[in-house]
Design a protein around this motif. Structure first.
Motif, PDB file in Angstrom:
ATOM      1  N   GLU A   1      11.944   9.650  -7.026  1.00 12.10           N
ATOM      2  CA  GLU A   1      12.535   8.640  -6.141  1.00 12.10           C
ATOM      3  C   GLU A   1      11.722   8.535  -4.859  1.00 12.10           C
ATOM      4  OE1 GLU A   1      15.484   6.805  -6.495  1.00 12.10           O
ATOM      5  OE2 GLU A   1      15.595   7.504  -8.563  1.00 12.10           O
ATOM      6  N   ALA A   2      11.414   7.307  -4.460  1.00 11.86           N
ATOM      7  CA  ALA A   2      10.725   7.100  -3.189  1.00 11.86           C
ATOM      8  C   ALA A   2      11.680   7.457  -2.052  1.00 11.86           C
ATOM      9  CB  ALA A   2      10.273   5.654  -3.058  1.00 11.86           C
TER      10      ALA A   2
ATOM     11  N   VAL B   1       0.817  -1.215   0.000  1.00 13.98           N
ATOM     12  CA  VAL B   1       0.000   0.000   0.000  1.00 13.98           C
ATOM     13  C   VAL B   1       0.852   1.268   0.000  1.00 13.98           C
ATOM     14  CG1 VAL B   1      -2.033  -1.087   1.010  1.00 13.98           C
ATOM     15  CG2 VAL B   1      -0.335  -0.084   2.511  1.00 13.98           C
ATOM     16  N   ILE B   2       2.056   1.234   0.572  1.00 14.24           N
ATOM     17  CA  ILE B   2       2.917   2.422   0.537  1.00 14.24           C
ATOM     18  C   ILE B   2       3.324   2.718  -0.900  1.00 14.24           C
ATOM     19  CG2 ILE B   2       5.156   3.384   1.222  1.00 14.24           C
ATOM     20  CD1 ILE B   2       4.827   1.885   3.893  1.00 14.24           C
ATOM     21  N   ALA B   3       3.789   1.704  -1.616  1.00 16.10           N
ATOM     22  CA  ALA B   3       4.197   1.891  -3.011  1.00 16.10           C
ATOM     23  C   ALA B   3       3.028   2.351  -3.873  1.00 16.10           C
ATOM     24  CB  ALA B   3       4.786   0.593  -3.565  1.00 16.10           C
ATOM     25  N   GLU B   4       1.864   1.775  -3.658  1.00 16.22           N
ATOM     26  CA  GLU B   4       0.691   2.165  -4.445  1.00 16.22           C
ATOM     27  C   GLU B   4       0.323   3.631  -4.195  1.00 16.22           C
ATOM     28  OE1 GLU B   4      -2.012  -0.871  -3.146  1.00 16.22           O
ATOM     29  OE2 GLU B   4      -1.484  -2.198  -4.814  1.00 16.22           O
TER      30      GLU B   4
ATOM     31  N   ARG C   1       0.478  10.263  -3.766  1.00 15.83           N
ATOM     32  CA  ARG C   1       0.151  10.565  -2.367  1.00 15.83           C
ATOM     33  C   ARG C   1       1.332  10.226  -1.470  1.00 15.83           C
ATOM     34  NH1 ARG C   1      -4.298   6.813  -1.099  1.00 15.83           N
ATOM     35  NH2 ARG C   1      -3.473   5.620  -2.827  1.00 15.83           N
ATOM     36  N   ALA C   2       1.446  10.942  -0.360  1.00 18.55           N
ATOM     37  CA  ALA C   2       2.435  10.628   0.670  1.00 18.55           C
ATOM     38  C   ALA C   2       1.764   9.731   1.703  1.00 18.55           C
ATOM     39  CB  ALA C   2       2.941  11.899   1.328  1.00 18.55           C
ATOM     40  N   VAL C   3       2.569   8.956   2.414  1.00 23.05           N
ATOM     41  CA  VAL C   3       2.078   8.127   3.509  1.00 23.05           C
ATOM     42  C   VAL C   3       2.780   8.623   4.774  1.00 23.05           C
ATOM     43  CG1 VAL C   3       1.966   5.803   4.477  1.00 23.05           C
ATOM     44  CG2 VAL C   3       1.721   6.145   2.004  1.00 23.05           C
TER      45      VAL C   3
ATOM     46  N   HIS D   1       7.404   9.651   0.700  1.00 24.35           N
ATOM     47  CA  HIS D   1       6.938  10.550  -0.345  1.00 24.35           C
ATOM     48  C   HIS D   1       7.850  10.430  -1.557  1.00 24.35           C
ATOM     49  CE1 HIS D   1       9.744  12.620   2.304  1.00 24.35           C
ATOM     50  NE2 HIS D   1      10.133  13.282   1.255  1.00 24.35           N
ATOM     51  N   ASP D   2       7.427  11.033  -2.640  1.00 21.04           N
ATOM     52  CA  ASP D   2       8.173  11.026  -3.893  1.00 21.04           C
ATOM     53  C   ASP D   2       8.996  12.308  -3.966  1.00 21.04           C
ATOM     54  OD1 ASP D   2       8.739  11.702  -6.698  1.00 21.04           O
ATOM     55  OD2 ASP D   2       7.605   9.886  -7.141  1.00 21.04           O
TER      56      ASP D   2
END
Length: 84
Positions: free
Chosen positions: A66-67, A41-44, A50-52, A61-62
């Motif tokens: 880059e993650a 779910v974090i990657a999705e 969206r940020a988690v 975040h992106d």
């Protein structure tokens, strides 16, 4: 710590509570962080722009494609022995 070590550590931390079996903990870990075959779910969320944010832990975040993890204050303080 690898996946199995994480599952084992979570099992120890939750033993006084629900006492979840390793198999169930593994499914939760995979759902959050993903596997080689399936994103978590974090990657999705990152892919959807969206940020988690996990209060106290940090936010994923992106950054320029880059993650990235921006550690939260509580995590930084704990890791650097400044937790109060």
């Amino acid at each position: 710590m690898d996946r199995s070590g994480l599952i084992e550590a979570i099992g120890r931390k939750t033993a006084g509570g629900s006492g979840l079996p390793d198999e169930e903990i593994g499914r939760v870990v995979d759902a959050v962080f993903g596997t080689v075959a399936e994103p978590g779910v974090i990657a999705e969320a990152l892919k959807d722009g969206r940020a988690v944010t996990l209060v106290g832990f940090g936010s994923f975040h992106d950054v320029g494609g880059e993650a990235s993890l921006r550690p939260g204050k509580a995590l930084n303080e704990f890791v650097h022995d400044r937790a109060g």
